[in-house]
Each structure stands twice: as structure tokens, then as C-alpha cells.
Design an enzyme around this catalytic site. Structure first.
Site: not given
Ligand code: PMP
Length: 397
Positions: A151, A325
Site C-alpha cells: 500500500n 494510517c
Molecule cells: N489494508 C490496507 C492495505 C490499507 O491500505 C488500509 C487503509 N486504507 C487498510 C487495510 C485499513 O482500511 P480501513 O481503515 O478502511 O479499515
């Protein structure tokens, strides 16, 4: 509104998705658990849109889709659920060093619960070392969890080979497909993963809804206990408007993904070529070819990523230094460090992710502004060597 180049962090909801959802917010609002006609209507919507999400990943059975509140929850259900379910068989789990922070922190939690976690290294491009992976497998290994693609740096993992290894050693295999789901078609019949995490917003659906694909026969312990919805795997009244939006987004994405990925790849390649040619001491992070079509990730010597983001902000360009994140921590990106970069190199990064609203003029604006910002920051930095300032001047004049 800025030129928005941070689609890995958030995407707009498609207007076709919004129109489909609205009616389920105020008119068809019933609970599918209710026995009256309105409840039946909600049950029908749940089946119809579950089928669309299943079709998106070519899953033969719609019941293999378990709706959750998002990718973080799906990852929790996959890892904690599988670990708890299989703890009598073994206590060893393998992830990669460059997983999303949700997976990294779930793994730490499982370690505190007595599980052993191995983290398979990656090469300089952020690609998982398959040779090392096989050597980490023991007779206690119950689960491997490796994302389809990074990511952050966008490197695409050899998922088919990892899945073959898991099958050979009879280990469960989970993959988080969130980073790639808007640009790489998923076919769970071609790549037989046991569990796969999806997020709605990453395919232009609403936030707060996601799914875990559970292959037929795969069992995990639920982590949310209650009324037994989602075949007991995830209790709580179903988020029907969210699920409708997710299903509609999946249907649209399935129809458009190949064309859109090809369009974004052209823009990405233009950006990469332009940056590397015009900015001295600039580098591409991640694999040059095996990378997501919408991701370009750079680093610049003698530059702080945060200062770049602020410089771009002044020009109304929205970009990131890495994963949203993890943006609140001052630590350098764990992904870049795992790829072998030094701390100061990792701190000079810029992550650009394109989406449906990205146009060539946005790329041109970035190509126009970024060299000037980098040049200015380097002039201010006491670390910049004089010959680079000279070279910078030659390139930009
Ligand atoms: N996995 C990946 C690869 C992410 O990029 C993200 C954040 N978009 C997440 C998990 C967590 O997603 P969310 O914050 O929508 O729970």
C-alpha cells in the site's frame, strides 16, 4: 479543491453509487432480520449486492463474502479468527515485513496471546523473498498473510507462488487486496486464496464497510459476537446502505478496471519519467515494472518528505509521504526500512496515488511545481552539497 493525488488514503464515492444507496437510507430502511415484507426487501438487497461483491472477485458462492465494517476489521477477523480457530494445530504465523499497519499490529497482539510470528523479508524493491518464506514454514505454521501489493511503494507480490506454497504445506493463506483492488482484477478461482480482505472505499464505495472473502470450507472464530448475522462470522445488524454502495461500486469497478488501469499506467509512467529526468538525485521507490498502475513513490536526497508535502500544499496539490494510517508517527516508514533504505533516505519520500478523477493536467501541474519546490528546499538545507545546488540551477533554468 486541490489537485488530489492521495487516492490510497481515501477515494471519492462514485455518484452512481450514491444514487443506488440513497433509497436504502430513508425508504427501504428495514432490517433484514424482520419477518415482514419490508424485511424481505432488505434481505433481497443483501443477497443481490453480496452477489455483486462475490462476482467482483469471481467467487462462485456469494455466501463466501462476509461483510464487515472495513478492511481493518476484515484483517482482524482473518488473522485473529484463524489463529484462534487453529491454535490446537499450531501457533506459528507468517506475515511480511511490509504489511499494512493493521496486520502488523494484529500480529503483535497475537504474539502477546502466545502465538509466534515470523516476518518474511523483502528485496530492495519491496517484493517478498519467496526463498526465505519457504524456509520460515514449520510444522507449527497455521497461517500466512501477505498483501497482494504494497500500500506504500506499490510493489506487486508474487501471490500465485505464495498461494502455491501455502497449498503445498497445507497452511491457510490470507491476502489483503485493498491496495490493488481498484487497479488489478481479482480472481479467487485462479489464485485460490483462503481469505481475502476488501474495502469498499478503495473501489469508490462508501467508507465504513468492507468484506472478508472466506473460501468454502474455511472456518475462523468470530471476533464480534451477537445476533449471529453473516452466518455467525460477524454479528451486528447489517449496514444495508453501505453494502448496497459497496456492491454497486464493485459492479462498476469490475466493468471498468482494465481500461482505467491502462489509463492510469500511462499517466504514472509520464510522471515517473518526468520526475527522474528533471530532479537531480531523485529515485523511484519500489519495483519499476511490477508496481500498481496508480502508484508512484519517490525519494529525494537532502529533502524532508513533510516539507515537500507542505510545499505542495501551498500549490494546492494533495500528496502524502507514505501510508495515511501511519502518518501520525515520526518513525520512518517500516516498508522503506525493510527495503534497505537508511533512515534519512526514508524520510525524503513522496507518495503519489492516482484515481478516477486524475487527469493529465494534474500530472503536468505536479511536474511543473515539484522541481521548483525541491530546488527551494535544497537551497535552504545546510546538508545539500554545493555541486548539487549548481546542478539544480542548470536543470531548472
Ligand atoms: N489494508 C490496507 C492495505 C490499507 O491500505 C488500509 C487503509 N486504507 C487498510 C487495510 C485499513 O482500511 P480501513 O481503515 O478502511 O479499515
Amino acid at each position: 479543491m486541490s489537485v488530489y493525488l492521495d487516492h490510497q488514503a481515501a477515494k471519492p464515492v462514485d455518484s452512481r453509487v450514491i444514487s443506488e444507496m440513497t433509497i436504502y437510507l430513508n425508504q427501504k430502511f428495514a432490517n433484514p432480520a424482520s419477518l415482514h415484507c419490508d424485511g424481505d426487501e432488505a434481505t433481497d438487497a443483501l443477497s443481490e449486492f453480496r452477489r455483486k461483491v462475490a462476482d467482483f472477485i469471481n467467487a462462485p458462492d456469494p455466501d463466501s463474502i462476509i461483510f464487515t465494517s472495513g478492511a481493518t476489521e476484515s484483517n482482524n477477523l482473518a488473522l485473529i479468527g484463524a489463529a484462534m480457530r487453529n491454535k490446537k494445530k499450531g501457533n506459528h504465523i507468517i506475515i511480511s515485513e511490509i504489511e499494512h499497519i493493521s496486520i502488523l499490529n494484529i500480529a503483535k497482539y497475537l504474539e502477546r496471546q502466545g502465538f509466534e510470528v515470523s516476518r518474511v523479508p523483502v528485496d530492495q524493491y519491496g517484493i517478498v523473498r519467496l526463498d526465505k518464506l519457504e524456509r520460515l514454514i514449520t510444522d507449527k505454521t497455521i497461517l500466512v498473510s501477505i498483501s497482494m501489493a504494497s500500500n506504500e511503494v506499490g510493489s506487486i507480490q508474487p501471490i500465485k507462488k505464495i498461494s502455491d506454497l501455502a497449498v503445498k504445506h497445507k497452511i491457510l493463506f490470507h491476502t489483503d487486496a485493498v491496495a490493488s483492488e481498484s487497479v488489478m482484477p481479482i480472481d479467487v478461482q485462479q489464485i485460490p486464496v483462503d481469505m481475502l480482505t476488501l474495502s469498499s472505499n478503495d473501489i469508490y464505495g462508501p467508507r465504513g464497510v468492507g468484506a472478508l472473502y472466506l473460501k468454502k470450507g474455511v472456518r475462523v472464530n468470530p471476533i464480534i459476537i451477537g445476533g449471529g448475522q453473516e452466518r455467525g462470522f460477524r454479528s451486528g445488524s447489517e449496514n444495508i446502505p453501505g453494502i448496497v454502495g459497496f456492491g454497486k461500486a464493485a459492479e462498476i469497478m469490475k466493468a471498468e478496471i482494465n481500461e482505467e488501469a491502462a489509463r492510469l499506467k500511462v499517466l504514472r509512467d509520464k510522471l515517473i519519467k518526468g520526475i527522474l529526468e528533471t530532479i537531480p538525485k531523485s529515485y523511484l521507490n519500489g519495483h519499476p515494472e511490477k508496481r500498481l498502475p496508480h502508484n508512484a513513490h519517490f525519494r529525494f536526497d537532502y529533502i524532508e518528505g513533510e516539507s515537500l508535502i507542505l510545499g505542495l500544499k501551498d500549490e494546492k496539490i494533495a500528496a502524502a509521504t507514505g501510508s495515511a494510517c501511519s502518518s501520525k508517527t515520526l518513525e520512518p516508514s517500516h516498508t522503506l526500512i525493510a527495503m534497505g533504505l537508511l533512515h534519512q533516505e526514508a524520510h525524503g519520500s513522496l507518495m503519489i496515488t492516482f484515481g478516477r478523477d486524475t487527469k493529465e493536467e494534474h500530472v503536468n501541474k505536479l511536474l511543473d511545481k515539484l522541481p521548483v519546490i525541491v530546488k527551494r528546499l535544497r537551497l535552504l538545507s545546510p546538508l545539500t552539497p554545493p555541486d548539487l545546488i549548481k546542478k539544480n540551477n542548470e536543470v531548472n533554468e
